[in-house]
Motif scaffolding. Structure first.
Motif, short mmCIF file in Angstrom:
data_model
loop_
_atom_site.label_atom_id
_atom_site.label_comp_id
_atom_site.label_asym_id
_atom_site.label_seq_id
_atom_site.Cartn_x
_atom_site.Cartn_y
_atom_site.Cartn_z
N TYR A 141 0.84 -1.20 0.00
CA TYR A 141 0.00 0.00 0.00
C TYR A 141 0.88 1.25 0.00
O TYR A 141 1.74 1.41 0.84
N ARG A 142 0.63 2.12 -0.95
CA ARG A 142 1.31 3.42 -1.02
C ARG A 142 0.28 4.47 -1.44
O ARG A 142 -0.53 4.23 -2.33
N ALA A 143 0.35 5.61 -0.78
CA ALA A 143 -0.51 6.74 -1.13
C ALA A 143 0.36 7.94 -1.47
O ALA A 143 1.33 8.24 -0.76
N ASP A 144 0.02 8.61 -2.55
CA ASP A 144 0.67 9.85 -2.96
C ASP A 144 -0.39 10.94 -2.95
O ASP A 144 -1.42 10.80 -3.62
N VAL A 145 -0.12 11.99 -2.20
CA VAL A 145 -1.02 13.14 -2.15
C VAL A 145 -0.32 14.27 -2.88
O VAL A 145 0.68 14.81 -2.41
N ASP A 146 -0.84 14.59 -4.06
CA ASP A 146 -0.24 15.62 -4.90
C ASP A 146 -1.08 16.89 -4.85
O ASP A 146 -2.31 16.84 -4.89
N LEU A 147 -0.38 18.02 -4.77
CA LEU A 147 -1.01 19.33 -4.71
C LEU A 147 -0.67 20.11 -5.96
O LEU A 147 0.50 20.25 -6.30
N GLU A 148 -1.70 20.59 -6.63
CA GLU A 148 -1.50 21.34 -7.87
C GLU A 148 -2.13 22.72 -7.73
O GLU A 148 -3.33 22.83 -7.47
N PRO A 149 -1.32 23.77 -7.88
CA PRO A 149 -1.90 25.11 -7.79
C PRO A 149 -2.87 25.34 -8.94
O PRO A 149 -2.65 24.88 -10.06
N THR A 150 -3.95 26.05 -8.62
CA THR A 150 -4.93 26.44 -9.63
C THR A 150 -5.13 27.94 -9.54
O THR A 150 -4.62 28.58 -8.62
N ASP A 151 -5.89 28.49 -10.45
CA ASP A 151 -6.17 29.93 -10.42
C ASP A 151 -6.91 30.34 -9.15
O ASP A 151 -6.78 31.47 -8.68
N SER A 152 -7.68 29.40 -8.58
CA SER A 152 -8.49 29.73 -7.41
C SER A 152 -8.03 29.06 -6.12
O SER A 152 -8.69 29.18 -5.10
N GLY A 153 -6.92 28.33 -6.14
CA GLY A 153 -6.45 27.67 -4.92
C GLY A 153 -5.59 26.45 -5.22
O GLY A 153 -4.55 26.57 -5.85
N THR A 154 -6.05 25.28 -4.78
CA THR A 154 -5.27 24.05 -4.92
C THR A 154 -6.16 22.87 -5.25
O THR A 154 -7.22 22.69 -4.65
N LEU A 155 -5.71 22.06 -6.20
CA LEU A 155 -6.33 20.78 -6.49
C LEU A 155 -5.55 19.71 -5.72
O LEU A 155 -4.32 19.63 -5.85
N ILE A 156 -6.26 18.93 -4.92
CA ILE A 156 -5.66 17.84 -4.14
C ILE A 156 -5.97 16.55 -4.87
O ILE A 156 -7.15 16.22 -5.09
N ARG A 157 -4.93 15.81 -5.24
CA ARG A 157 -5.10 14.50 -5.88
C ARG A 157 -4.50 13.45 -4.96
O ARG A 157 -3.30 13.48 -4.68
N TRP A 158 -5.33 12.52 -4.51
CA TRP A 158 -4.90 11.46 -3.59
C TRP A 158 -4.99 10.15 -4.35
O TRP A 158 -6.07 9.74 -4.76
N HIS A 159 -3.87 9.49 -4.55
CA HIS A 159 -3.82 8.25 -5.31
C HIS A 159 -3.19 7.16 -4.45
O HIS A 159 -2.10 7.35 -3.91
N SER A 160 -3.90 6.05 -4.30
CA SER A 160 -3.39 4.92 -3.53
C SER A 160 -3.37 3.67 -4.39
O SER A 160 -4.26 3.47 -5.23
N THR A 161 -2.37 2.84 -4.17
CA THR A 161 -2.29 1.54 -4.83
C THR A 161 -1.99 0.48 -3.78
O THR A 161 -1.33 0.76 -2.77
N PHE A 162 -2.49 -0.72 -4.02
CA PHE A 162 -2.24 -1.82 -3.09
C PHE A 162 -2.63 -3.13 -3.74
O PHE A 162 -3.35 -3.17 -4.74
N ASP A 163 -2.18 -4.21 -3.13
CA ASP A 163 -2.60 -5.56 -3.48
C ASP A 163 -3.26 -6.15 -2.24
O ASP A 163 -2.72 -6.02 -1.13
#
Length: 148
Positions: free
Chosen positions: A90-112
């Motif tokens: 199990y691994r989770a990556d929480v990526d933050l991307e700046p936008t014109d109005s704030g931040t997009l939060i992308r949370w991606h997890s993978t596991f078996d």
């Protein structure tokens, strides 16, 4: 067994630095997520200081032991599950991307899954849990930014 993937997104009007500060502080997660409580097992030894941190989040009968394995300031925090659920890799990556109005939060997890045939069940449960976690993070970041 096929690897399972969970992807969720949430947005906030807060800037990435505000969101990242909340992500770094695991002790605050129970205040804005479905997590019950936080326990620091061992402090990180890297730079930033949380890198390598081992922590346990207690939620009901679940006790997820996690380790922070990657940090990119204001852009990414990644952790792996060490114990507490019948999952492998199990691994989770929480990526933050700046936008014109704030931040997009992308949370991606993978596991078996450890047990054949249970992947869909854990994926479904984690999808909802992680979405609530990301939404709670976004809402809290908005509050912090507004209160400044």
């Amino acid at each position: 067994m096929a690897s399972q993937h969970v992807r969720v997104e949430s947005t906030t009007t807060a800037d990435p630095a505000t969101v990242y500060a909340l992500l770094r502080d695991g002790s605050g997660w129970p205040e804005f997520t479905p997590l019950g409580s936080y326990e620091l097992v061992s402090a990180g030894t890297g730079e930033p200081t949380e890198l390598g941190e081992i922590r346990i989040f207690h939620t009901g009968r679940f006790h997820a032991r996690e380790q922070i394995v990657e940090m990119i300031e204001n852009r990414r925090l990644s952790y792996v599950l060490l114990a507490g659920m019948p999952l492998r890799g199990y691994r989770a990556d929480v990526d933050l991307e700046p936008t014109d109005s704030g931040t997009l939060i992308r949370w991606h997890s993978t596991f078996d899954p450890k047990t054949f045939g249970t992947g869909w069940l854990y994926r479904t449960q984690l999808q909802g849990f992680i979405q609530k976690t990301a939404d709670g993070l976004a809402a809290r970041a908005t509050e912090v930014a507004r209160d400044r």
